[in-house]
Structure formats: C-alpha cells, structure tokens
Design an enzyme around this catalytic site. Structure first.
Site, PDB file in Angstrom:
ATOM      1  N   SER A   1       0.861  -1.201   0.000  1.00 58.19           N
ATOM      2  CA  SER A   1       0.000   0.000   0.000  1.00 58.19           C
ATOM      3  C   SER A   1       0.886   1.236   0.000  1.00 58.19           C
ATOM      4  CB  SER A   1      -0.857   0.024   1.266  1.00 58.19           C
ATOM      5  OG  SER A   1      -1.523   1.277   1.390  1.00 58.19           O
TER       6      SER A   1
ATOM      7  N   TYR B   1      -1.893  -1.210  10.571  1.00 62.23           N
ATOM      8  CA  TYR B   1      -1.991  -1.452   9.124  1.00 62.23           C
ATOM      9  C   TYR B   1      -0.729  -0.959   8.405  1.00 62.23           C
ATOM     10  CZ  TYR B   1      -3.942  -1.283   4.356  1.00 62.23           C
ATOM     11  OH  TYR B   1      -4.159  -1.457   3.006  1.00 62.23           O
TER      12      TYR B   1
HETATM   13  N1  NAD Z   1      -8.756  -0.568  -1.372  1.00 59.63           N
HETATM   14  C1  NAD Z   1      -7.719   0.241  -1.158  1.00 59.63           C
HETATM   15  O1  NAD Z   1      -7.860   1.484  -1.193  1.00 59.63           O
HETATM   16  C2  NAD Z   1      -6.337  -0.324  -0.922  1.00 59.63           C
HETATM   17  C3  NAD Z   1      -5.261   0.551  -0.918  1.00 59.63           C
HETATM   18  C4  NAD Z   1      -3.984   0.064  -0.704  1.00 59.63           C
HETATM   19  C5  NAD Z   1      -3.788  -1.280  -0.500  1.00 59.63           C
HETATM   20  N2  NAD Z   1      -4.854  -2.132  -0.504  1.00 59.63           N
HETATM   21  C6  NAD Z   1      -4.587  -3.560  -0.280  1.00 59.63           C
HETATM   22  O2  NAD Z   1      -5.134  -4.330  -1.320  1.00 59.63           O
HETATM   23  C7  NAD Z   1      -5.448  -5.626  -0.818  1.00 59.63           C
HETATM   24  C8  NAD Z   1      -6.883  -5.975  -1.166  1.00 59.63           C
HETATM   25  O3  NAD Z   1      -7.750  -5.135  -0.412  1.00 59.63           O
HETATM   26  P1  NAD Z   1      -9.181  -4.695  -0.963  1.00 59.63           P
HETATM   27  O4  NAD Z   1      -9.174  -3.237  -1.064  1.00 59.63           O
HETATM   28  O5  NAD Z   1      -9.539  -5.521  -2.120  1.00 59.63           O
HETATM   29  O6  NAD Z   1     -10.080  -5.015   0.328  1.00 59.63           O
HETATM   30  P2  NAD Z   1     -11.181  -6.118   0.589  1.00 59.63           P
HETATM   31  O7  NAD Z   1     -11.571  -5.938   2.017  1.00 59.63           O
HETATM   32  O8  NAD Z   1     -12.231  -6.076  -0.438  1.00 59.63           O
HETATM   33  O9  NAD Z   1     -10.360  -7.458   0.368  1.00 59.63           O
HETATM   34  C9  NAD Z   1      -9.636  -8.084   1.367  1.00 59.63           C
HETATM   35  C10 NAD Z   1     -10.061  -9.526   1.380  1.00 59.63           C
HETATM   36  O10 NAD Z   1      -9.287 -10.243   2.335  1.00 59.63           O
HETATM   37  C11 NAD Z   1     -10.152 -11.139   2.981  1.00 59.63           C
HETATM   38  N3  NAD Z   1      -9.595 -11.520   4.264  1.00 59.63           N
HETATM   39  C12 NAD Z   1      -9.504 -10.789   5.398  1.00 59.63           C
HETATM   40  N4  NAD Z   1      -8.953 -11.527   6.371  1.00 59.63           N
HETATM   41  C13 NAD Z   1      -8.680 -12.735   5.833  1.00 59.63           C
HETATM   42  C14 NAD Z   1      -8.115 -13.919   6.340  1.00 59.63           C
HETATM   43  N5  NAD Z   1      -7.714 -14.028   7.609  1.00 59.63           N
HETATM   44  N6  NAD Z   1      -7.992 -14.989   5.518  1.00 59.63           N
HETATM   45  C15 NAD Z   1      -8.421 -14.908   4.227  1.00 59.63           C
HETATM   46  N7  NAD Z   1      -8.963 -13.818   3.697  1.00 59.63           N
HETATM   47  C16 NAD Z   1      -9.093 -12.736   4.491  1.00 59.63           C
HETATM   48  C17 NAD Z   1     -11.464 -10.384   3.117  1.00 59.63           C
HETATM   49  O11 NAD Z   1     -12.546 -11.253   3.404  1.00 59.63           O
HETATM   50  C18 NAD Z   1     -11.534  -9.732   1.765  1.00 59.63           C
HETATM   51  O12 NAD Z   1     -12.149 -10.579   0.824  1.00 59.63           O
HETATM   52  C19 NAD Z   1      -5.161  -5.582   0.679  1.00 59.63           C
HETATM   53  O13 NAD Z   1      -3.863  -6.070   0.912  1.00 59.63           O
HETATM   54  C20 NAD Z   1      -5.209  -4.096   0.988  1.00 59.63           C
HETATM   55  O14 NAD Z   1      -4.480  -3.802   2.145  1.00 59.63           O
HETATM   56  C21 NAD Z   1      -6.128  -1.693  -0.710  1.00 59.63           C
END
Ligand code: NAD
Length: 259
Positions: free
Chosen positions: A140, A153
C-alpha cells in the site's frame, strides 16, 4: 490467454483479490481463490460463473497454517502444481498505538504479513518443482508514507515491502519473481468500510469523490486497474522484474500534501 496452463492461487475474494482472480482466469489460468468471508466467497464464485469463467473458491484463513497448507495442497492435487501466487487478503484496523489493543495488532500482522509468509512457505517448493513462478503481494502507499491512526496497518504494509524484497532475493535463483504493488485509494469493500467509519452520514460515492480529490488524477482507482498491473507482473512480460514495488496511486505519492 497468456496464463493458459498456469496454476494460480489468489488470496482475498472481494475487491482487488477478486479482480485479480477474474483477470487471471480470463487469461486462461486455473485459479484457486481463498478467502475467509463466506458471503464474499460465494459472490466471487457467482460472478465468475456469470462471466463464463471458472474460479474455484475455498474458505481459508490465511493466518492459519493448516488452512494454507490445505489450500496449496488442493491446488497441487487439482491443478498439478502452483505457478502464480497473488496475496491480496488483508484487514485494515484503524487507530494509533494507544487506541490499538494487542489482539488487534497481532491479528493485523498475522493476516497481512504472516498470511503472505505462509502462502510463500507452502507454494515456493511447488513453484520450484515447476521450474519457477511469480508472486505478487499487495502492499500500500501506507507502507511508504502513512496517515494518522493506522499504526498496525501501516506497519504491516511496510513489512510486506521488506518481505517482498527478502523473497525476491532468496528465490531469484529458483526463477521465482516476487514483486509488490502499492495502491492508493481503490474502490473496494475495504475503502467502503473506511468511508462509513469516517463519514457515516455521507453516501459512500460522495466520500469516494472526496478521497479521489487527494489523488492528482482526481479519482480513486478501480480493482480492475490494479488487477491489470498484477497480471503484468505475474506474466512472462515482466520477466526481468523482481524485488520491486509498483505504485498505482493516481499520482498520490508524487506530491507534497498542501493544506
Ligand atoms: N482498497 C484500497 O484502497 C487499498 C489501498 C492500498 C492497499 N490495498 C490492499 O489491497 C489488498 C486488497 O484489499 P481490498 O481493497 O480488495 O479489500 P477487501 O476488504 O475487499 O479485500 C480483502 C479480502 O481479504 C479477505 N480476508 C480478510 N482476512 C482474511 C483472512 N484471515 N484470511 C483470508 N482472507 C481474508 C477479506 O474477506 C476480503 O475478501 C489488501 O492487501 C489491501 O491492504 C487496498
């Protein structure tokens, strides 16, 4: 069809994980998507079916070694091995160190960092048997420069940058490439939760518009845009890329915040 014949594991079945799973499957890959949220798991499977592509979805807590071992074992017995790993499962607790209890801190590091460690630990031996592989870890912008109130985080995301470099160096000789992606704000359920916490009285779309203003491109990104970068890094087109982190942040990190 650049992923034809490739066996892929993706963690996270909503947002970016789901988009990567769909992108790899559209490219001809055999895809196992692993997630802990039953509703998201069903939705991911249903959307893939509606789109006419096959994604096998399994319930798996990425922080649980036996779940991870089982998931990798399933990919080996059903797909014949593992070539690709995309780690997108994560949780995003809020709070500074004083507000974060130890359980939340440990859970965040356990899911966001140990989850990648475990999938790498069980998948890399399988990749070696196939003569190589490719891994992408979702980090991120918060791993580079963080906001207030995201201590656990941001720490986890900084650790992912280091773990990515360590994996890349340790397994370059095995022909396994490992890179990370650092997104800015992306329209996913994770960002929706943040919008609801910080602006509970404003419609999510309006809050997303406001988040978007912080990015020089004037909008938040889409999970599909991130999936496209992941697909590139996981493909042979990125054959000379390893140990790197790739920003996809609408220019966010290029600027200096001005109030
Ligand atoms: N959306 C943003 O703005 C953003 C920005 C920077 C980084 N990210 C990163 O991108 C990645 C995806 O995030 P996203 O935005 O798609 O969010 P999201 O919440 O839609 O996806 C995260 C997924 O991880 C799953 N999860 C959580 N705990 C878990 C566990 N113990 N075992 C298995 N699955 C688990 C959740 O159920 C969910 O499906 C993450 O690493 C997040 O930190 C997202």
């Amino acid at each position: 069809m650049e992923f034809e014949g490739k066996a892929a594991i993706v963690t996270g079945t909503s947002g970016i994980g789901k988009a990567i799973a769909m992108r790899l499957a559209r490219g001809g890959g055999k895809v196992l998507a692993c997630g802990v949220d039953e509703a998201a798991n069903h939705q991911c499977e249903a959307e893939a079916r509606e789109a006419g592509i096959a994604i096998h979805v399994q319930e798996c807590d990425v922080s649980n070694p036996s779940d991870v071992r089982q998931a990798v074992g399933w990919a080996v017995s059903s797909f014949g091995g593992v070539d690709i790993l995309a780690n997108a499962a994560a949780i995003h607790p809020f709070g500074d160190v004083l507000e974060t209890d130890l359980e939340t801190w440990n859970r965040c590091l356990s899911v966001n960092v140990t989850g990648i460690f475990l999938f790498a630990k069980f998948s890399i031996p399988e990749m070696k048997k196939r003569g190589g592989g490719a891994i992408v870890n979702l980090a991120s912008v918060q791993g580079h420069a963080c906001q207030r109130g995201v201590a656990a985080y941001a720490t986890s995301k900084g650790a992912i940058l280091s773990l990515t470099r360590a994996l890349a160096l340790d397994h370059a000789a095995d022909n396994i490439r490992v890179n990370s992606i650092s997104p800015g704000s992306i329209a996913t359920p994770m960002l929706e939760r943040a919008a609801r916490i910080f602006s509970p009285d404003i419609p999510v779309e309006r809050v997303f518009e406001r988040f978007g203003q912080a990015h020089p491109l004037g909008r938040v990104g889409t999970p599909e845009e991130v999936a496209e970068l992941a697909a590139f890094l996981l493909s042979s087109r990125a054959g000379f890329c390893t140990g790197g982190d790739y920003l996809i942040d609408g220019g966010l990190k290029a600027g200096i915040a001005v109030k």
